[in-house]
Design a protein around this motif. Structure first.
Motif, PDB file in Angstrom:
ATOM      1  N   MET A  36       0.847  -1.198   0.000  1.00 12.62           N
ATOM      2  CA  MET A  36       0.000   0.000   0.000  1.00 12.62           C
ATOM      3  C   MET A  36       0.882   1.247   0.000  1.00 12.62           C
ATOM      4  O   MET A  36       1.653   1.452   0.932  1.00 12.62           O
ATOM      5  CB  MET A  36      -0.865  -0.040   1.272  1.00 12.62           C
ATOM      6  N   PRO A  37       0.816   2.055  -1.033  1.00  5.80           N
ATOM      7  CA  PRO A  37       1.638   3.272  -1.049  1.00  5.80           C
ATOM      8  C   PRO A  37       1.110   4.329  -0.080  1.00  5.80           C
ATOM      9  O   PRO A  37      -0.099   4.529   0.032  1.00  5.80           O
ATOM     10  CB  PRO A  37       1.537   3.757  -2.499  1.00  5.80           C
ATOM     11  N   ILE A  38       2.019   4.959   0.630  1.00  5.60           N
ATOM     12  CA  ILE A  38       1.693   6.072   1.529  1.00  5.60           C
ATOM     13  C   ILE A  38       2.629   7.206   1.130  1.00  5.60           C
ATOM     14  O   ILE A  38       3.821   7.147   1.400  1.00  5.60           O
ATOM     15  CB  ILE A  38       1.913   5.676   3.008  1.00  5.60           C
ATOM     16  N   ILE A  39       2.077   8.209   0.462  1.00  3.32           N
ATOM     17  CA  ILE A  39       2.897   9.293  -0.098  1.00  3.32           C
ATOM     18  C   ILE A  39       2.870  10.500   0.833  1.00  3.32           C
ATOM     19  O   ILE A  39       1.807  10.925   1.285  1.00  3.32           O
ATOM     20  CB  ILE A  39       2.369   9.664  -1.508  1.00  3.32           C
ATOM     21  N   ASN A  40       4.064  11.058   1.085  1.00  2.32           N
ATOM     22  CA  ASN A  40       4.221  12.240   1.949  1.00  2.32           C
ATOM     23  C   ASN A  40       3.469  12.116   3.275  1.00  2.32           C
ATOM     24  O   ASN A  40       2.668  12.989   3.627  1.00  2.32           O
ATOM     25  CB  ASN A  40       3.786  13.513   1.208  1.00  2.32           C
ATOM     26  N   PRO A  41       3.720  11.051   4.029  1.00  3.43           N
ATOM     27  CA  PRO A  41       2.990  10.887   5.287  1.00  3.43           C
ATOM     28  C   PRO A  41       3.387  11.916   6.334  1.00  3.43           C
ATOM     29  O   PRO A  41       4.545  12.334   6.400  1.00  3.43           O
ATOM     30  CB  PRO A  41       3.402   9.480   5.740  1.00  3.43           C
ATOM     31  N   VAL A  42       2.399  12.300   7.126  1.00  6.04           N
ATOM     32  CA  VAL A  42       2.617  13.172   8.283  1.00  6.04           C
ATOM     33  C   VAL A  42       1.905  12.525   9.464  1.00  6.04           C
ATOM     34  O   VAL A  42       0.728  12.188   9.359  1.00  6.04           O
ATOM     35  CB  VAL A  42       2.038  14.588   8.040  1.00  6.04           C
ATOM     36  N   VAL A  43       2.627  12.331  10.561  1.00  8.09           N
ATOM     37  CA  VAL A  43       2.008  11.773  11.764  1.00  8.09           C
ATOM     38  C   VAL A  43       1.322  12.917  12.513  1.00  8.09           C
ATOM     39  O   VAL A  43       1.966  13.882  12.911  1.00  8.09           O
ATOM     40  CB  VAL A  43       3.054  11.074  12.661  1.00  8.09           C
ATOM     41  N   LEU A  44       0.009  12.794  12.671  1.00  6.74           N
ATOM     42  CA  LEU A  44      -0.772  13.845  13.334  1.00  6.74           C
ATOM     43  C   LEU A  44      -0.850  13.618  14.840  1.00  6.74           C
ATOM     44  O   LEU A  44      -0.841  14.575  15.610  1.00  6.74           O
ATOM     45  CB  LEU A  44      -2.195  13.888  12.759  1.00  6.74           C
ATOM     46  N   ASN A  45      -0.993  12.368  15.238  1.00  3.70           N
ATOM     47  CA  ASN A  45      -1.094  12.013  16.657  1.00  3.70           C
ATOM     48  C   ASN A  45      -0.385  10.701  16.905  1.00  3.70           C
ATOM     49  O   ASN A  45      -0.356   9.836  16.016  1.00  3.70           O
ATOM     50  CB  ASN A  45      -2.567  11.850  17.072  1.00  3.70           C
ATOM     51  N   LYS A  46       0.159  10.547  18.102  1.00  5.72           N
ATOM     52  CA  LYS A  46       0.789   9.283  18.481  1.00  5.72           C
ATOM     53  C   LYS A  46       0.497   8.990  19.940  1.00  5.72           C
ATOM     54  O   LYS A  46       0.445   9.912  20.760  1.00  5.72           O
ATOM     55  CB  LYS A  46       2.284   9.309  18.193  1.00  5.72           C
ATOM     56  N   GLU A  47       0.303   7.708  20.253  1.00  5.70           N
ATOM     57  CA  GLU A  47      -0.072   7.294  21.609  1.00  5.70           C
ATOM     58  C   GLU A  47       0.681   6.046  22.015  1.00  5.70           C
ATOM     59  O   GLU A  47       0.990   5.210  21.178  1.00  5.70           O
ATOM     60  CB  GLU A  47      -1.570   6.946  21.669  1.00  5.70           C
ATOM     61  N   LYS A  48       0.883   5.922  23.328  1.00  8.50           N
ATOM     62  CA  LYS A  48       1.416   4.701  23.949  1.00  8.50           C
ATOM     63  C   LYS A  48       2.818   4.346  23.460  1.00  8.50           C
ATOM     64  O   LYS A  48       3.001   3.417  22.668  1.00  8.50           O
ATOM     65  CB  LYS A  48       0.486   3.504  23.697  1.00  8.50           C
ATOM     66  N   ILE A  49       3.813   5.091  23.952  1.00  7.95           N
ATOM     67  CA  ILE A  49       5.201   4.815  23.583  1.00  7.95           C
ATOM     68  C   ILE A  49       5.671   3.509  24.230  1.00  7.95           C
ATOM     69  O   ILE A  49       5.226   3.168  25.326  1.00  7.95           O
ATOM     70  CB  ILE A  49       6.109   6.013  23.977  1.00  7.95           C
ATOM     71  N   TYR A  50       6.501   2.769  23.538  1.00  8.23           N
ATOM     72  CA  TYR A  50       7.078   1.534  24.084  1.00  8.23           C
ATOM     73  C   TYR A  50       8.471   1.345  23.510  1.00  8.23           C
ATOM     74  O   TYR A  50       8.816   1.921  22.467  1.00  8.23           O
ATOM     75  CB  TYR A  50       6.199   0.311  23.771  1.00  8.23           C
ATOM     76  N   GLU A  51       9.271   0.563  24.223  1.00  7.02           N
ATOM     77  CA  GLU A  51      10.623   0.264  23.751  1.00  7.02           C
ATOM     78  C   GLU A  51      10.619  -1.087  23.055  1.00  7.02           C
ATOM     79  O   GLU A  51       9.958  -2.020  23.509  1.00  7.02           O
ATOM     80  CB  GLU A  51      11.594   0.270  24.935  1.00  7.02           C
TER      81      GLU A  51
END
Ligand SMILES: [Zn+2]
Length: 72
Positions: free
Chosen positions: A1-16
């Motif tokens: 699936m192509p994703i062109i010029n992506p921008v992350v608007l929100n992010k949740e739940k950081i993990y290592e």
């Protein structure tokens, strides 16, 4: 699936986690987010907004780091 010029608007739940890459031998530790909301253009250059979770979200974050010259 192509994703062109992506921008992350929100992010949740950081993990290592640990990842590898075709550009590396072995694994490296990194931090990722479990859930991300991404705005991007699809294969028809139509703007889309979608939430990705889990391994798909991790892959998108990995590939987007490469845009900035970050391997892991
Ligand atoms: Zn990679």
């Amino acid at each position: 699936m192509p994703i062109i010029n992506p921008v992350v608007l929100n992010k949740e739940k950081i993990y290592e986690t640990e990842e590898s890459c075709l550009s590396l031998i072995g694994f490296r530790k990194t931090k990722r987010y479990e859930k991300i909301e991404v705005e991007y253009l699809d294969r028809n250059f139509k703007k889309q907004k979608k939430v990705f979770t889990g391994f798909t979200a991790q892959i998108i974050q990995h590939e987007m780091d490469h845009f900035e010259g970050i391997i892991i």
